[in-house]
Motif scaffolding. Structure first.
Motif, PDB file in Angstrom:
ATOM      1  N   TYR A   1       0.848  -1.197   0.000  1.00 54.12           N
ATOM      2  CA  TYR A   1       0.000   0.000   0.000  1.00 54.12           C
ATOM      3  C   TYR A   1       0.879   1.241   0.000  1.00 54.12           C
ATOM      4  O   TYR A   1       1.828   1.353   0.786  1.00 54.12           O
ATOM      5  CB  TYR A   1      -0.907  -0.008   1.227  1.00 54.12           C
ATOM      6  N   ASP A   2       0.583   2.193  -0.894  1.00 56.25           N
ATOM      7  CA  ASP A   2       1.443   3.367  -1.053  1.00 56.25           C
ATOM      8  C   ASP A   2       1.434   4.266   0.176  1.00 56.25           C
ATOM      9  O   ASP A   2       2.496   4.648   0.681  1.00 56.25           O
ATOM     10  CB  ASP A   2       1.001   4.169  -2.288  1.00 56.25           C
ATOM     11  N   HIS A   3       0.241   4.614   0.663  1.00 59.81           N
ATOM     12  CA  HIS A   3       0.130   5.547   1.788  1.00 59.81           C
ATOM     13  C   HIS A   3      -0.247   4.751   3.038  1.00 59.81           C
ATOM     14  O   HIS A   3      -1.419   4.579   3.352  1.00 59.81           O
ATOM     15  CB  HIS A   3      -0.911   6.619   1.484  1.00 59.81           C
ATOM     16  N   LYS A   4       0.769   4.286   3.741  1.00 59.65           N
ATOM     17  CA  LYS A   4       0.519   3.391   4.876  1.00 59.65           C
ATOM     18  C   LYS A   4      -0.187   4.096   6.028  1.00 59.65           C
ATOM     19  O   LYS A   4      -0.806   3.430   6.859  1.00 59.65           O
ATOM     20  CB  LYS A   4       1.837   2.770   5.344  1.00 59.65           C
ATOM     21  N   ASP A   5      -0.105   5.413   6.078  1.00 59.32           N
ATOM     22  CA  ASP A   5      -0.824   6.124   7.131  1.00 59.32           C
ATOM     23  C   ASP A   5      -2.333   6.102   6.899  1.00 59.32           C
ATOM     24  O   ASP A   5      -3.114   6.452   7.789  1.00 59.32           O
ATOM     25  CB  ASP A   5      -0.333   7.567   7.237  1.00 59.32           C
ATOM     26  N   GLU A   6      -2.771   5.683   5.690  1.00 55.51           N
ATOM     27  CA  GLU A   6      -4.198   5.582   5.393  1.00 55.51           C
ATOM     28  C   GLU A   6      -4.678   4.134   5.379  1.00 55.51           C
ATOM     29  O   GLU A   6      -5.844   3.880   5.060  1.00 55.51           O
ATOM     30  CB  GLU A   6      -4.486   6.225   4.029  1.00 55.51           C
ATOM     31  N   PHE A   7      -3.812   3.197   5.719  1.00 51.31           N
ATOM     32  CA  PHE A   7      -4.188   1.779   5.725  1.00 51.31           C
ATOM     33  C   PHE A   7      -5.038   1.492   6.963  1.00 51.31           C
ATOM     34  O   PHE A   7      -4.606   1.698   8.090  1.00 51.31           O
ATOM     35  CB  PHE A   7      -2.928   0.911   5.739  1.00 51.31           C
ATOM     36  N   VAL A   8      -6.252   0.978   6.759  1.00 50.23           N
ATOM     37  CA  VAL A   8      -7.195   0.810   7.873  1.00 50.23           C
ATOM     38  C   VAL A   8      -7.658  -0.638   8.040  1.00 50.23           C
ATOM     39  O   VAL A   8      -8.547  -0.905   8.851  1.00 50.23           O
ATOM     40  CB  VAL A   8      -8.436   1.706   7.678  1.00 50.23           C
ATOM     41  N   TRP A   9      -7.045  -1.581   7.320  1.00 51.34           N
ATOM     42  CA  TRP A   9      -7.580  -2.939   7.278  1.00 51.34           C
ATOM     43  C   TRP A   9      -6.956  -3.892   8.284  1.00 51.34           C
ATOM     44  O   TRP A   9      -7.160  -5.097   8.209  1.00 51.34           O
ATOM     45  CB  TRP A   9      -7.460  -3.489   5.853  1.00 51.34           C
ATOM     46  N   CYS A  10      -6.210  -3.362   9.229  1.00 52.51           N
ATOM     47  CA  CYS A  10      -5.762  -4.149  10.378  1.00 52.51           C
ATOM     48  C   CYS A  10      -5.436  -3.178  11.509  1.00 52.51           C
ATOM     49  O   CYS A  10      -5.210  -1.992  11.269  1.00 52.51           O
ATOM     50  CB  CYS A  10      -4.561  -5.033  10.041  1.00 52.51           C
ATOM     51  N   PRO A  11      -5.416  -3.651  12.749  1.00 53.45           N
ATOM     52  CA  PRO A  11      -5.191  -2.759  13.894  1.00 53.45           C
ATOM     53  C   PRO A  11      -3.870  -2.004  13.816  1.00 53.45           C
ATOM     54  O   PRO A  11      -2.900  -2.470  13.216  1.00 53.45           O
ATOM     55  CB  PRO A  11      -5.222  -3.724  15.093  1.00 53.45           C
ATOM     56  N   LYS A  12      -3.852  -0.844  14.431  1.00 49.65           N
ATOM     57  CA  LYS A  12      -2.662   0.011  14.408  1.00 49.65           C
ATOM     58  C   LYS A  12      -1.472  -0.671  15.071  1.00 49.65           C
ATOM     59  O   LYS A  12      -0.325  -0.522  14.622  1.00 49.65           O
ATOM     60  CB  LYS A  12      -2.980   1.327  15.123  1.00 49.65           C
ATOM     61  N   LYS A  13      -1.718  -1.430  16.101  1.00 47.73           N
ATOM     62  CA  LYS A  13      -0.635  -2.111  16.800  1.00 47.73           C
ATOM     63  C   LYS A  13       0.116  -3.044  15.864  1.00 47.73           C
ATOM     64  O   LYS A  13       1.356  -3.108  15.880  1.00 47.73           O
ATOM     65  CB  LYS A  13      -1.190  -2.896  17.996  1.00 47.73           C
ATOM     66  N   ILE A  14      -0.610  -3.772  15.041  1.00 42.41           N
ATOM     67  CA  ILE A  14       0.018  -4.729  14.137  1.00 42.41           C
ATOM     68  C   ILE A  14       0.755  -3.992  13.012  1.00 42.41           C
ATOM     69  O   ILE A  14       1.832  -4.417  12.583  1.00 42.41           O
ATOM     70  CB  ILE A  14      -1.042  -5.692  13.579  1.00 42.41           C
ATOM     71  N   GLN A  15       0.206  -2.893  12.544  1.00 45.41           N
ATOM     72  CA  GLN A  15       0.901  -2.097  11.540  1.00 45.41           C
ATOM     73  C   GLN A  15       2.246  -1.607  12.071  1.00 45.41           C
ATOM     74  O   GLN A  15       3.268  -1.650  11.371  1.00 45.41           O
ATOM     75  CB  GLN A  15       0.041  -0.915  11.128  1.00 45.41           C
ATOM     76  N   MET A  16       2.268  -1.145  13.307  1.00 47.91           N
ATOM     77  CA  MET A  16       3.518  -0.671  13.899  1.00 47.91           C
ATOM     78  C   MET A  16       4.504  -1.816  14.079  1.00 47.91           C
ATOM     79  O   MET A  16       5.711  -1.647  13.888  1.00 47.91           O
ATOM     80  CB  MET A  16       3.212   0.005  15.237  1.00 47.91           C
ATOM     81  N   LEU A  17       4.004  -2.991  14.428  1.00 49.86           N
ATOM     82  CA  LEU A  17       4.863  -4.157  14.573  1.00 49.86           C
ATOM     83  C   LEU A  17       5.506  -4.519  13.238  1.00 49.86           C
ATOM     84  O   LEU A  17       6.714  -4.773  13.156  1.00 49.86           O
ATOM     85  CB  LEU A  17       4.043  -5.328  15.108  1.00 49.86           C
ATOM     86  N   TRP A  18       4.708  -4.547  12.176  1.00 52.60           N
ATOM     87  CA  TRP A  18       5.246  -4.854  10.847  1.00 52.60           C
ATOM     88  C   TRP A  18       6.239  -3.795  10.395  1.00 52.60           C
ATOM     89  O   TRP A  18       7.247  -4.111   9.749  1.00 52.60           O
ATOM     90  CB  TRP A  18       4.098  -4.964   9.840  1.00 52.60           C
ATOM     91  N   SER A  19       5.947  -2.554  10.699  1.00 55.60           N
ATOM     92  CA  SER A  19       6.856  -1.476  10.312  1.00 55.60           C
ATOM     93  C   SER A  19       8.213  -1.645  10.976  1.00 55.60           C
ATOM     94  O   SER A  19       9.264  -1.458  10.340  1.00 55.60           O
ATOM     95  CB  SER A  19       6.238  -0.123  10.674  1.00 55.60           C
ATOM     96  N   ARG A  20       8.223  -1.998  12.262  1.00 57.13           N
ATOM     97  CA  ARG A  20       9.501  -2.221  12.953  1.00 57.13           C
ATOM     98  C   ARG A  20      10.248  -3.410  12.362  1.00 57.13           C
ATOM     99  O   ARG A  20      11.468  -3.376  12.218  1.00 57.13           O
ATOM    100  CB  ARG A  20       9.250  -2.439  14.448  1.00 57.13           C
ATOM    101  N   GLN A  21       9.509  -4.476  12.025  1.00 50.76           N
ATOM    102  CA  GLN A  21      10.137  -5.644  11.412  1.00 50.76           C
ATOM    103  C   GLN A  21      10.767  -5.283  10.071  1.00 50.76           C
ATOM    104  O   GLN A  21      11.882  -5.727   9.762  1.00 50.76           O
ATOM    105  CB  GLN A  21       9.104  -6.755  11.222  1.00 50.76           C
ATOM    106  N   PHE A  22      10.083  -4.469   9.286  1.00 48.29           N
ATOM    107  CA  PHE A  22      10.589  -4.080   7.980  1.00 48.29           C
ATOM    108  C   PHE A  22      11.868  -3.251   8.121  1.00 48.29           C
ATOM    109  O   PHE A  22      12.846  -3.457   7.382  1.00 48.29           O
ATOM    110  CB  PHE A  22       9.510  -3.282   7.245  1.00 48.29           C
ATOM    111  N   LYS A  23      11.877  -2.326   9.061  1.00 45.78           N
ATOM    112  CA  LYS A  23      13.081  -1.509   9.278  1.00 45.78           C
ATOM    113  C   LYS A  23      14.241  -2.366   9.763  1.00 45.78           C
ATOM    114  O   LYS A  23      15.391  -2.163   9.358  1.00 45.78           O
ATOM    115  CB  LYS A  23      12.776  -0.407  10.296  1.00 45.78           C
ATOM    116  N   ARG A  24      13.956  -3.346  10.618  1.00 44.45           N
ATOM    117  CA  ARG A  24      14.997  -4.234  11.103  1.00 44.45           C
ATOM    118  C   ARG A  24      15.591  -5.072   9.970  1.00 44.45           C
ATOM    119  O   ARG A  24      16.806  -5.256   9.879  1.00 44.45           O
ATOM    120  CB  ARG A  24      14.445  -5.135  12.199  1.00 44.45           C
TER     121      ARG A  24
END
Length: 428
Positions: free
Chosen positions: A365-388
């Motif tokens: 998804y291009d604009h991840k700040d507009e992604f609403v199809w899963c909880p915010k907690k899980i989005q933040m978890l995936w974001s940290r995994q991606f950066k790692r």
């Protein structure tokens, strides 16, 4: 001098008392609304939820539990097929994960928690929560309300329709009447058109104008336990579903109907065992038609639901993955992107596959700040995994190019080592 009973001073004293009590109560409620609201909420949470649809029904709790178990059973059935071809398509950020671990547990206070999405509930959980009112998302997530409306419909489907308010009392179906199964055995025609299954399979393949303009056949080719626009089509019954799934002729005919509609949308089935699909040779013209006639999104949603109901649940995820790639990665079919995210993705009965698809959608998804199809907690978890992962890839690249680079130990701590020393350790 004594005052008469009906004189004004007596009434004035009584009115003052009443008004004083009212003012005192208003002061209390205005000063402590959070405390009162919290107390009421705790009381309501401890009280068993009863909706209008479940009143006067002593079998509701057991019925809902059975429906939830049905979802788990169908998910297990979908997991029986070989998942290797599906795993090979995993991209960055899609490695195998334990979605049932504690870090994936979501609180109802999450900014994007959806009351009707059971995707992130533990597999072993038998708890089913049906809330009367939905939780409103922040205003910047304007897409969330549409997602939540769709999620309610899709969860009702995945849980095998615990309530069916659309059943019409004047059109009851006899227990031994199986119109959908008889149609798929080529014994009875469709209503009102009077076409047999052999007519569709023999003469409608490639007849794109008819497939586009006629709206009364899709309910017969892909029947559900919910009605469509064709009033004369019959909804599936539990007995009919069980018999349909055990009938090899009906199963083979359903597969032919699926290929018929895939060709109409410019898609071809390249693996009948896994359900993997790809672009057909006619994909450009068919994609143009699909993007210009978005009512086909309703048809595709019906097809996905039917596959999950009548013996082909393992076909759902590959088709949804195809549409996610086309809409998010290749930027095709922009007019059906919302349907892909709101409906197609949540039609997948197998919970693990549904989670994988949501994760792929998030990273695509291009604009991840507009992604609403899963909880915010899980989005933040995936974001940290991606950066790692990016950091580890960068370190690996530096290690291969520089005489002195950085290696990472198990604890994530960096230490400087020489390239020669690293190679010798690797050889040992």
């Amino acid at each position: 001098m004594a005052w008469p009973r009906s004189t004004v001073p007596y009434r004035s004293w009584f009115e003052r008392l009443c008004r004083g009590l009212i003012v005192l109560w208003r002061c209390i409620t205005s000063m402590f609304p959070p405390i009162l609201a919290l107390s009421w909420r705790k009381y309501r949470e401890n009280e068993p939820e009863v909706t209008d649809e479940h009143k006067n029904s002593p079998e509701d709790s057991s019925s809902l539990r059975d429906d939830h178990q049905h979802e788990a059973a169908v998910g297990k059935r979908a997991a029986d097929f070989d998942p290797e071809p599906f795993k090979k398509r995993l991209k960055v950020g899609e490695e195998e994960e334990d979605f049932d671990s504690e870090e994936y547990r979501v609180e109802t206070t999450d900014e994007l928690y959806c009351d009707y999405d059971s995707t992130w509930e533990a597999e072993q959980s038998d708890e089913i929560t049906i809330r009367k009112s939905r939780r409103l998302a922040p205003s910047r997530y304007h897409k969330f309300s549409r997602f939540e409306t769709a999620a309610k419909d899709m969860q009702n489907y995945r849980r095998n329709y615990p309530t069916q308010p659309w059943q019409k009392p004047w059109k009851k179906q006899a227990p031994d009447d199986k119109p959908n199964l008889n149609f798929y055995l080529d014994k009875t025609p469709t209503l009102p058109d009077g076409l047999y299954l052999r007519d569709f399979h023999g003469h409608w393949y490639g007849q794109y104008d008819s497939l586009e303009s006629v709206h009364s056949y899709i309910q017969w080719l892909f029947p559900l336990q919910e009605p469509g626009v064709n009033y004369e089509a019959s909804t599936l019954t539990k007995e009919e579903i069980e018999e349909f799934c055990q009938n090899s002729t009906a199963q083979e005919n359903l597969l032919r109907s699926y290929k018929l509609m895939l060709d109409f949308y410019g898609i071809e089935l390249c693996n009948e065992d896994t359900g993997e699909v790809r672009r057909g040779q006619n994909w450009r013209d068919r994609f143009k038609n699909l993007n210009g006639h978005t009512h086909n999104s309703l048809r595709i949603t019906r097809i996905l639901k039917c596959l999950g109901t009548l013996g082909y649940p393992h076909y759902q995820a590959p088709l949804v993955r195809f549409f996610l790639e086309e809409t998010l990665k290749y930027q095709e079919l922009p007019n059906i992107k919302d349907s892909v995210l709101n409906y197609f993705m949540f039609s997948v009965r197998h919970k693990k596959q549904r989670r994988d698809l949501i994760k792929f959608a998030y990273f695509s998804y291009d604009h991840k700040d507009e992604f609403v199809w899963c909880p915010k907690k899980i989005q933040m978890l995936w974001s940290r995994q991606f950066k790692r992962q990016n950091r580890l890839k960068k370190d690996s690249f530096n290690l291969a190019c520089d005489p002195y680079s950085f290696s990472v130990d198990i604890e994530g701590q960096y230490k400087e080592t020489s390239k020669v020393e690293f190679v010798s350790d690797e050889q040992n």
